[in-house]
Design an enzyme around this catalytic site. Structure first.
Site, mmCIF file in Angstrom:
data_model
loop_
_atom_site.group_PDB
_atom_site.id
_atom_site.type_symbol
_atom_site.label_atom_id
_atom_site.label_comp_id
_atom_site.label_asym_id
_atom_site.label_seq_id
_atom_site.Cartn_x
_atom_site.Cartn_y
_atom_site.Cartn_z
ATOM 1 N N ASP A 1 0.879 -1.278 0.001
ATOM 2 C CA ASP A 1 0.045 -0.039 -0.003
ATOM 3 C C ASP A 1 0.875 1.197 0.013
ATOM 4 O OD1 ASP A 1 -2.117 -1.265 0.084
ATOM 5 O OD2 ASP A 1 -2.821 -1.118 2.003
ATOM 6 N N GLY A 2 1.933 1.316 0.595
ATOM 7 C CA GLY A 2 2.839 2.364 0.541
ATOM 8 C C GLY A 2 3.265 2.736 -0.858
ATOM 9 N N ASP B 1 -4.153 11.206 3.642
ATOM 10 C CA ASP B 1 -4.421 12.269 4.485
ATOM 11 C C ASP B 1 -3.250 13.243 4.644
ATOM 12 O OD1 ASP B 1 -2.359 10.754 6.121
ATOM 13 O OD2 ASP B 1 -4.068 9.452 6.925
ATOM 14 N N THR C 1 -9.313 4.591 6.355
ATOM 15 C CA THR C 1 -9.077 3.149 6.849
ATOM 16 C C THR C 1 -7.722 3.213 7.591
ATOM 17 O OG1 THR C 1 -8.622 2.378 4.922
ATOM 18 C CG2 THR C 1 -10.635 1.870 5.839
ATOM 19 N N GLY C 2 -6.976 4.299 7.313
ATOM 20 C CA GLY C 2 -5.629 4.764 8.015
ATOM 21 C C GLY C 2 -5.551 5.258 9.217
ATOM 22 N N ALA D 1 -6.771 7.856 10.358
ATOM 23 C CA ALA D 1 -7.739 8.596 11.041
ATOM 24 C C ALA D 1 -8.843 7.640 11.756
ATOM 25 C CB ALA D 1 -8.712 9.037 9.818
ATOM 26 N N SER E 1 -7.788 5.171 13.413
ATOM 27 C CA SER E 1 -7.153 4.805 14.926
ATOM 28 C C SER E 1 -7.447 6.102 15.907
ATOM 29 C CB SER E 1 -5.442 4.711 14.595
ATOM 30 O OG SER E 1 -5.307 3.556 13.822
ATOM 31 N N GLN F 1 4.356 10.032 4.272
ATOM 32 C CA GLN F 1 5.512 9.717 3.306
ATOM 33 C C GLN F 1 6.468 11.206 3.173
ATOM 34 O OE1 GLN F 1 3.975 7.904 -0.141
ATOM 35 N NE2 GLN F 1 4.182 5.693 0.725
#
Length: 299
Positions: free
Chosen positions: A64-65, A139, A179-180, A182, A184, A238
């Site tokens: 995904d990165g 984000d 789902t990243g 945010a 959490s 990143q």
């Protein structure tokens, strides 16, 4: 869309397995009359955008990165992406490495179908001058530096003051990024097709700022009011920008900024379950209907 005639393959940099797989896929595509070019790592945005302009599909080999890096550099181009997962989660890079041939066979057999999603476009202003502009797939996170201190931010929406916020930070997220980080921070999960983005605080002081959902055309402005504390903006986890007191970050939705090839398999709910974001706890409820005698079952 038209059938695929050319493919650009972008691999995770410094990943021999990804490069070997790219060579195998390149041979496979060439034998089927599809032109192919291989690029190790996304590199700078401009060369990647120039190479992708002639491609009917950008195939990303990594996790995904890697998908985030490629999608951010290609935001707004309309070139569809598909990820072959060589990483762990695989929420964006959804095709398992062992299924690439069957997947590409399906994609070549019919006109390509795409899913368009909202990205974020933002600018950083210092002293009335824009010093940075960019896009985000997941984000933009505004948070403190090394010291464990709260920061103070002023937040406006569409030119109207919303609130002053004291918190560990603030996450402005796309539906894709919901789902990243945010989620959490107790932000909402969002269907990727939504024309909206979220503003979610990180540990707000006294809990006085709930997560907020804004329309995709809204403009969210965040001014750094903190002095004497390091503050940074991080894009998709990143890239980072050091911020100063008085700096202002302005963010809005970039409609159709992201373009992903779709496979027509499981939907959004299936992906949420597969990646562990929701759990399906099956249970049997007692029969609450009256019996023939007119009495209900006690529980």
């Amino acid at each position: 869309m038209h059938p695929i005639r050319s493919v650009l393959i972008v691999t995770k940099p410094g990943h021999p397995t990804a490069l070997d797989l790219a060579q195998d896929i390149g041979v496979w595509l060439t034998r089927r009359g599809v032109s192919c070019r291989i690029l190790e790592g996304p590199g700078e945005a401009l060369p990647l955008r120039q190479l992708a302009a002639d491609a009917g599909l950008v195939l990303v080999l990594g996790g995904d990165g890697t998908m985030l890096g490629v999608a951010r550099r290609l935001a707004g181009t309309g070139v569809p992406l598909l990820g072959i997962n060589l990483g762990r989660v695989g929420f964006l890079a959804e095709v398992p490495a062992g299924e690439w041939a069957a997947t590409l066979e399906r994609l070549l057999a019919a006109p390509l179908r795409v899913e368009r999603r909202l990205a974020l476009r933002f600018g950083v202003e210092r002293g009335g001058v824009e010093i940075f502009q960019g896009d985000a797939v997941n984000d933009v996170v505004i948070n403190r530096g090394a010291l464990a201190r709260v920061i103070t931010l002023d937040i406006d929406v569409d030119g109207e003051r919303l609130a002053g916020l004291r918190a560990d930070g603030l996450i402005i997220s796309t539906p894709t990024g919901a789902t990243g980080y945010a989620v959490s921070a107790r932000g909402p999960l969002m269907d990727p097709a939504l024309d909206a983005f979220t503003v979610t605080p990180i540990c707000p002081f006294l809990g006085n700022f709930p997560p907020l959902v804004l329309g995709g055309g809204s403009v969210c402005s965040v001014r750094i009011r903190e002095q004497g504390t390091e503050v940074h903006a991080t894009i998709d986890g990143q890239e980072g920008i050091a911020l100063r007191s008085g700096d202002r970050i302005t963010l809005t939705g970039l409609r159709d900024g992201l373009c992903f090839a779709t496979l027509g398999g499981g939907g959004y709910c299936a992906r949420l379950r597969a990646c562990g974001f929701v759990r399906d706890h099956a249970c049997t409820l007692p029969d609450m209907l009256p019996d023939e005698g007119g009495t209900s079952t006690d529980v």
